[in-house]
Scaffold this motif. Sequence first.
Motif, PDB file in Angstrom:
ATOM      1  N   SER A 110       0.855  -1.184   0.000  1.00  0.00           N
ATOM      2  CA  SER A 110       0.000   0.000   0.000  1.00  0.00           C
ATOM      3  C   SER A 110       0.894   1.238   0.000  1.00  0.00           C
ATOM      4  O   SER A 110       1.971   1.229   0.577  1.00  0.00           O
ATOM      5  CB  SER A 110      -0.937   0.010   1.205  1.00  0.00           C
ATOM      6  N   ALA A 111       0.424   2.260  -0.660  1.00  0.00           N
ATOM      7  CA  ALA A 111       1.200   3.497  -0.769  1.00  0.00           C
ATOM      8  C   ALA A 111       1.142   4.268   0.548  1.00  0.00           C
ATOM      9  O   ALA A 111       0.122   4.254   1.242  1.00  0.00           O
ATOM     10  CB  ALA A 111       0.643   4.358  -1.890  1.00  0.00           C
ATOM     11  N   GLU A 165       0.431   8.207  -3.277  1.00  0.00           N
ATOM     12  CA  GLU A 165      -0.131   7.416  -4.364  1.00  0.00           C
ATOM     13  C   GLU A 165      -0.203   8.208  -5.669  1.00  0.00           C
ATOM     14  O   GLU A 165       0.164   7.713  -6.732  1.00  0.00           O
ATOM     15  CB  GLU A 165      -1.515   6.895  -3.990  1.00  0.00           C
TER      16      GLU A 165
END
Length: 98
Positions: A23-24, A29
């Motif tokens: 996950s960023a 992101e």
Amino acid sequence: MILKLVVAGQAVLAADAPNPAPSAPPGMEAVATSFLSWGKWILLVAGVLGFMICAGMMIIGRRNRSQTAVDGAAGVPWVLAGLALTSLAAGIAGVALS
């Protein structure tokens, strides 16, 4: 003795650590997506230029410069390999991290 400790330590770490999905970090992101899209665009342009340069070398080397034509033809597989590696990069990285 040390090898046994290392193997035992790896087994403990592998058993205890969950494998979370990537996950960023918060706020990164959009930056990462922009960076990857720019990289893909640059490599696409480089691939097209690579094919054009190879074709030009083959055209120029057609008459009395056979080594230039051979060098142009030899460059085509390298351009294809680079583009193939570019298109497979996300899949290769995903397999390596899983």
